[in-house]
Design an enzyme around this catalytic site. Structure first.
Site, mmCIF file in Angstrom:
data_model
loop_
_atom_site.group_PDB
_atom_site.id
_atom_site.type_symbol
_atom_site.label_atom_id
_atom_site.label_comp_id
_atom_site.label_asym_id
_atom_site.label_seq_id
_atom_site.Cartn_x
_atom_site.Cartn_y
_atom_site.Cartn_z
ATOM 1 N N HIS A 164 0.827 -1.215 0.000
ATOM 2 C CA HIS A 164 0.000 0.000 0.000
ATOM 3 C C HIS A 164 0.859 1.262 0.000
ATOM 4 O O HIS A 164 0.429 2.311 0.487
ATOM 5 C CB HIS A 164 -0.945 0.040 1.214
ATOM 6 N N SER A 294 16.760 17.820 -16.894
ATOM 7 C CA SER A 294 16.012 19.069 -16.857
ATOM 8 C C SER A 294 16.779 20.140 -17.624
ATOM 9 O O SER A 294 18.012 20.187 -17.581
ATOM 10 C CB SER A 294 15.795 19.531 -15.413
ATOM 11 N N LYS A 300 19.906 17.356 -12.414
ATOM 12 C CA LYS A 300 18.749 16.467 -12.286
ATOM 13 C C LYS A 300 18.859 15.319 -13.279
ATOM 14 O O LYS A 300 19.186 15.510 -14.441
ATOM 15 C CB LYS A 300 17.457 17.246 -12.528
ATOM 16 N N GLU A 307 10.382 5.323 -17.756
ATOM 17 C CA GLU A 307 9.272 6.126 -18.280
ATOM 18 C C GLU A 307 8.895 5.695 -19.693
ATOM 19 O O GLU A 307 7.714 5.671 -20.057
ATOM 20 C CB GLU A 307 9.651 7.606 -18.247
#
Length: 441
Positions: A164, A294, A300, A307
């Site tokens: 969860h 980025s 970053k 993805e």
């Protein structure tokens, strides 16, 4: 380019200015191979002149090798039986064969013993069978192996389990990666289970499954020729009318690909979560740094390959939804949504093949553990108190967890204050033992 097609192809190009996307090339290549096998079979049966048959077979195999890919301009969104593409193949092959021998006719010779209604779906089935067998399954086996190797490397690295999205009892990073390997392995098995039915082709049924205008031995000879040439498990249909009227084999194969897409999405999502950070996320693994993440935030790094995997998963699931709907559209003796099914199924196969390879090469093989993050979370999960239950009971363990949660103090410190002795703590909160399961008390 010199135009090799004829009037029927011109009509189809004019009638279907729909997507600008042509029929998948693997289907075109298989139309060529089937036409070549059909010519050889008809010659063997004494129905076609040997010279004409040889010229057709040579032309068909040239199409199969991709030598005339630019001669197939018909939009994939066309008549639902694929008639336009079958006629396109007949015309191109007749033109090429006529270079060797005069008088080759697109319908009377190239299409002898065939109909669009049995040839086009056969080409779709065999294109999918071929692409899965020689492309997708090897890529998945390699991906499964990469996860299995990582499972071995990470076998003793304890981390917090999560259910969860909440802290749960410790597990090992190796166990998680072994689970990923098993998901891929089961996906391979599911897809493999569909191949015998994918290889059942309706060739020989001609227009409605009755076999009108074809020799009763024709289909068996063609299947034998193609199977011998390719090694693929091609077989007769269980029933000629079932095979002509339904595309359940394509629907089944797509469903197996959808399940694989679901599995890969789950795995990629886990990896993105575990690699999140570097300071404010989970930070349990390091994903390979492939590119800047980025255009504005220096340093970053994004989980770009996971993805991609998740986007491909969504596309494959969408493709399957369309294939499922298309599979319901058979009317009596023929399904008339076959080009759509061909487009989506072969796109799913291609996307999963390239994605599995990129996932392995650019992500999984380069994953390394963040030992500090793993240890911090393993020690920090209050769910480790579950292992105290056999020693002190659920109620006291719950009290310890509540106080540790409220105070932010370590579980062991609170347990000591509650009277749990050091021997019990050492035995119950051995995180490696907890991660391996079983009864500790």
């Amino acid at each position: 380019m010199a135009k090799l097609w004829g009037g029927e192809t011109d009509k189809a190009v004019d009638n279907f200015p729909i997507s600008g996307e042509t029929v998948p090339l693997p289907v075109i290549h298989w139309l060529g191979r089937i036409k070549a096998g059909a010519a050889r079979a008809n010659a063997q049966l004494g129905l076609l002149d040997e010279g004409i048959a040889t010229a057709i077979a040579d032309a068909g195999m040239a199409v199969a090798r991709g030598e005339f890919d630019d001669q197939f301009p018909v939009d994939v969104f066309q008549t639902g039986s694929g008639t336009s593409s079958n006629m396109n193949a007949n015309e191109v092959i007749a033109s090429v064969a006529s270079r060797e021998i005069e008088g080759v006719h697109a319908n009377d010779h190239v299409n002898m013993g065939q109909s669009s209604n049995d040839v086009f779906p056969s080409a779709v089935h065999l294109a999918a069978l071929d692409e899965i067998t020689h492309g997708l399954l090897p890529a998945l086996v390699a991906l499964e192996g990469a996860f299995a190797r990582k499972a071995g490397e990470f076998a003793d690295l304890v981390k917090a389990g999560r259910t969860h999205l909440m802290d749960a009892v410790p597990v090992t990073l190796g166990d998680e990666f072994a689970g990923y390997a098993a998901q891929v392995r089961l996906g391979v098995a599911r897809i493999g289970d569909t191949l015998p039915r994918l290889g059942m082709v309706p060739l020989g049924g001609t227009a409605t499954g009755t076999g009108l205008n074809t020799h009763p031995e024709f289909a068996g000879i063609v299947r034998g020729i193609i199977a011998a040439d390719t090694g693929l498990p091609i077989s007769a249909p269980a029933d000629p009318f079932e095979a002509q009227a339904n595309r359940d084999g394509l629907v089944e194969a797509s469903a197996a690909l959808k399940i694989l897409a679901v599995s890969l999405t789950k795995i990629a999502n886990d990896l993105a979560w575990m690699g999140s950070g570097p300071r404010c996320g989970l930070g349990e693994i390091f994903l390979p740094e492939l590119q800047k993440g980025s255009s504005i935030m220096p340093g970053k790094v994004n989980p770009v390959i996971p993805e991609v995997v998740m986007q491909v998963g969504a596309q494959v699931i969408g493709n399957d939804a369309a294939i499922t709907v298309a599979g319901t559209q058979g009317n009596f003796e023929l399904n008339v949504r076959i080009p759509l099914m061909a487009r989506n199924l072969l796109q799913s196969v291609r996307l999963l093949t390239t994605t599995a390879t990129a996932f392995r090469e650019k992500c999984v093989e380069g994953i390394t553990p963040n030992l500090e993050g793993l240890n911090r979370h393993a020690e920090g999960t209050l769910a480790a108190a579950t292992a105290l239950n056999p020693f002190i009971g659920y109620d006291l363990a719950s009290e310890i967890v509540k106080e540790a949660t409220a105070s932010g103090r370590p579980l062991r410190d609170v347990a000591r204050e509650k009277g749990v002795d050091e021997e019990t703590l050492a035995k119950a909160l051995d995180l490696k033992k907890i991660a391996r399961g079983g009864l500790i008390a």
